[in-house]
Design a protein around this motif. Structure first.
Motif, mmCIF file in Angstrom:
data_model
loop_
_atom_site.group_PDB
_atom_site.id
_atom_site.type_symbol
_atom_site.label_atom_id
_atom_site.label_comp_id
_atom_site.label_asym_id
_atom_site.label_seq_id
_atom_site.Cartn_x
_atom_site.Cartn_y
_atom_site.Cartn_z
ATOM 1 N N TYR A 618 0.819 -1.200 0.000
ATOM 2 C CA TYR A 618 0.000 0.000 0.000
ATOM 3 C C TYR A 618 0.863 1.264 0.000
ATOM 4 O O TYR A 618 0.489 2.282 -0.584
ATOM 5 N N ARG A 621 1.545 1.951 -3.452
ATOM 6 C CA ARG A 621 0.391 2.568 -4.098
ATOM 7 C C ARG A 621 0.300 4.052 -3.761
ATOM 8 O O ARG A 621 -0.035 4.891 -4.608
ATOM 9 N N ARG A 625 0.277 7.245 -6.161
ATOM 10 C CA ARG A 625 -0.808 8.233 -6.100
ATOM 11 C C ARG A 625 -0.253 9.644 -5.921
ATOM 12 O O ARG A 625 -0.797 10.608 -6.460
#
Length: 682
Positions: A618, A621, A625
């Motif tokens: 994550y 990620r 982002r």
């Protein structure tokens, strides 16, 4: 006839990607004293304040001395002083402006800190009005250059054990300053090698045959021509690993006599007949009160290290957004920041810089409240000292790590002196040592945490304490972090990444970070408590066995404070898009801390191996982002080109890349491009 057909509802507009409003974010990052920070930044746009790479250290010293004179002439040296002495009476604003000098030359920041943050401040914080009237104006104007003579060759962080003595002679009403052995020589002192004409000397005060502990004395050391006064021996420390614009040196005293009135007597005084008096009866509390009056050095280093990290990231991210390397699927070379590894090495560090910025603002407000007198209580002073001791190690260590990572991320260009990263690393290296060695400071924090735990458990015996620790483990293991249902979340959503996002929101990050601090302190406290009845030697051995874990608990406490300050700072962001992006940045900071300590969370059952690996995925990620926002986030630090001064962050690289792409495009358009030996496969 009216059209009665049922028409489909208009499609909902696609939500725009949130963006960072850098212009509105900058004042938030600059904080309460943004006006003074901007005033300082405007001043140091003048090249006269800039570091000159390759300059001989003797020339560098004289250059920085003249820069300090310019600071004094422009009113930057007296912000903290009362108006009566030409000041602006702003404590927080004074440090805010002082921290910004790191952008010009760290040697300038530290030399001005020696003169005004240490030497002048010692007079102001430890002296009384007669001392102010005699020395403050000249110290502020730099007509009286000074040194801060605390550290000795044999005693750095252990100030209570200093060897220098100040023995009162009742017949002449003078103190006799003495260096009784070589290890008691004062060393590493800024301004001591050449420029200082006086020093605030910390020594053991002895009167009537009684040692009343460390006090501070004003001691002249040179005449107007720069010659050592009788009994004074000065030596030059010579070139150093960084900060060579400062004339660090040594001072030794051979029966140097000073008037009784030269004792800076706010917290301890000696009458003409040799009688000692103090408003603070406890020797220990008196000592720590005197040292606490000089906490601003640690506060300012936390801020300067944070801005230095931000500067390094501004350089590296700007270059990473322009430099291209290796052809991608479309044939064009790929921008460095589009590579996953490059994002991973820089974007989490942006998150840390933001966390440090918000935490430093809270530290600076706490400092201003105490030193302005608005919130000056014993409890607030203790909290300020603990907060500074917790944050300064984290920010100075992180500065070295971030600058080095930025240097490597810029490849060979980062190693060129003109791009500043190597010089920044050299200059900030010693920030981890002075104003308190980082590990010693963390030990101070750890002891405070143990003291707070002890206060909660006062009156409980060893069995009750053991039961408390056991309950902590059991309750946190099964209930503390609220992650027992994460497995069911995976089943419901069918996505590990989404489940981690769901299960590690702000409250869950806070639980995990808080839990780690509480558990580590409780574990150490339980083991130390068990040794209490075993004698002094056994207690010392128990402390030594647990010292490493105690320091780690203190570091975890500092990280928790940074996370909480970041979360509080989000509430001050008015622009919705900016707040959304900064929430992702805060989450990246929190999850990065959890990832750094995954072994602890795994060993103590806070996270399963599957969930631990999901945290890492994550984070990847989040880096993806935040990739479109990286430039805006570093631009929001508000640095002008005169503050950055790195050619690779000036747009020159983008110009080179555009030129190269135009060259190849022109070859292709004219049909003049050579045929590659190895044709690309389709």
């Amino acid at each position: 006839m009216a059209d009665t057909a049922v028409r489909p509802a208009p499609a909902a507009p696609i939500a725009a990607e949130p963006r960072v409003d850098a212009a509105r974010l900058t004042p938030v990052l600059l904080g309460t004293w943004a006006d003074i920070r901007l005033e300082a930044r405007e001043m140091i746009k003048d090249p006269v304040f800039w570091r000159v790479d390759g300059e001989h250290y003797l020339e560098h010293r004289e250059r920085v001395l003249e820069q300090c004179r310019l600071l004094a002439q422009r009113g930057a040296s007296s912000r903290a002083l009362p108006e009566e002495y030409g000041g602006r009476n702003t404590q927080g604003g004074n440090l805010a402006g002082f921290e910004e000098l790191v952008l010009a030359d760290p040697s300038l920041q530290i030399k001005s800190g020696v003169q005004w943050g240490l030497f002048t401040s010692a007079i102001f914080q430890l002296g009384t009005k007669p001392h102010f009237d005699r020395w403050l104006r000249d110290a502020s104007s730099l007509d009286l250059p000074g040194a801060f003579a605390m550290t000795e060759i044999g005693h750095g962080s252990d100030v209570q054990a200093l060897g220098t003595t100040a023995t009162y002679d009742v017949e002449t009403q003078e103190f006799v300053i003495e260096t009784p052995f070589r290890a008691a020589t004062k060393d590493y002192l800024g301004n001591a090698a050449k420029h200082a004409r006086a020093a605030t000397v910390f020594a053991q005060l002895i009167t009537g045959g009684v040692n009343y502990g460390v006090h501070c004395f004003f001691v002249p050391i040179r005449d107007a021509d720069g010659n050592d006064l009788p009994g004074i021996t000065s030596e030059d420390d010579g070139p150093k690993g960084g900060l060579n614009g400062i004339d660090n040196g040594r001072l030794a005293f051979d029966r140097v006599r000073i008037p009784r009135e030269n004792l800076l007597n706010r917290y301890g005084d000696v009458a003409a007949d040799g009688t000692y008096s103090s408003p603070i009866a406890s020797p220990g509390r008196r000592f720590f009160t005197m040292l606490g009056a000089l906490v601003q050095g640690r506060v300012s280093l936390d801020g300067a290290a944070t801005w230095a990290s931000a500067l390094a990231l501004k350089i590296a991210v700007t270059y990473g957004n322009e430099r291209r390397q290796f052809a991608g699927p479309a044939g064009e070379e790929t921008v460095l920041l589009d590579y996953a590894k490059h994002r991973r090495r820089l974007i989490p560090r942006i998150a840390t810089a933001y966390a440090q910025t918000f935490a430093h603002e809270e530290l600076l407000q706490k400092f201003d409240g105490v030193f302005s007198g608005a919130t000056d209580t014993d409890e607030n002073r203790q909290d300020l000292e603990t907060l500074a001791a917790a944050l300064k190690p984290l920010s100075t260590w992180n500065a070295l790590s971030t600058i080095q990572e930025a240097r490597e991320a810029c490849g060979g260009q980062g190693f060129l002196a003109e791009n500043r990263l190597v010089g920044l690393h050299q200059d900030l290296d010693v920030y981890a040592t002075f104003e308190g060695d980082n590990n010693v400071l963390l030990q101070l924090v750890g002891k405070r945490l143990l003291g707070d735990l002890g206060a909660q458990l006062k009156g409980k015996d060893a069995r009750e304490l053991a039961a408390y620790v056991a309950r902590q483990s059991a309750s946190k293991l099964f209930h503390g972090a609220g992650l027992r249902q994460l497995g069911q979340t995976v089943a419901d959503l069918g996505s590990t990444a989404r489940s981690v996002e769901f299960g590690l929101r702000a409250e869950d990050q806070h639980h995990l970070l808080t839990d780690r601090v509480q558990q580590m302190v409780a574990d150490v406290g339980g083991r130390l408590n068990a040794a209490r009845r075993s004698g002094a030697a056994a207690q010392q051995a128990a402390f030594d066995e647990n010292q490493v874990e105690l320091l780690e608990a203190a570091r975890a406490h500092g990280e928790l404070l940074q996370w909480e300050a970041f979360s509080d700072g989000l509430e001050r962001i008015e622009d919705e898009g900016t707040r959304t992006v900064l929430t992702w940045v805060r989450d990246l900071f929190g999850l990065s801390l959890i990832e750094q300590h995954l072994s602890w969370h795994l060993i103590h059952g806070r996270l399963s191996t599957q969930r631990a690996s999901a945290v890492t995925r994550y984070i990847d990620r989040l880096c993806t982002r935040l990739r479109p926002h990286a430039q805006d986030l570093v631009d929001a630090f508000g640095f002008a080109p005169e503050h950055v001064r790195a050619p690779i962050a000036s747009g020159a690289e983008a110009t080179r890349q555009d030129e190269a792409r135009a060259y190849y495009a022109d070859l292709a358009a004219r049909g003049a491009a050579p045929t590659p030996e190895k044709r690309p496969t389709r």
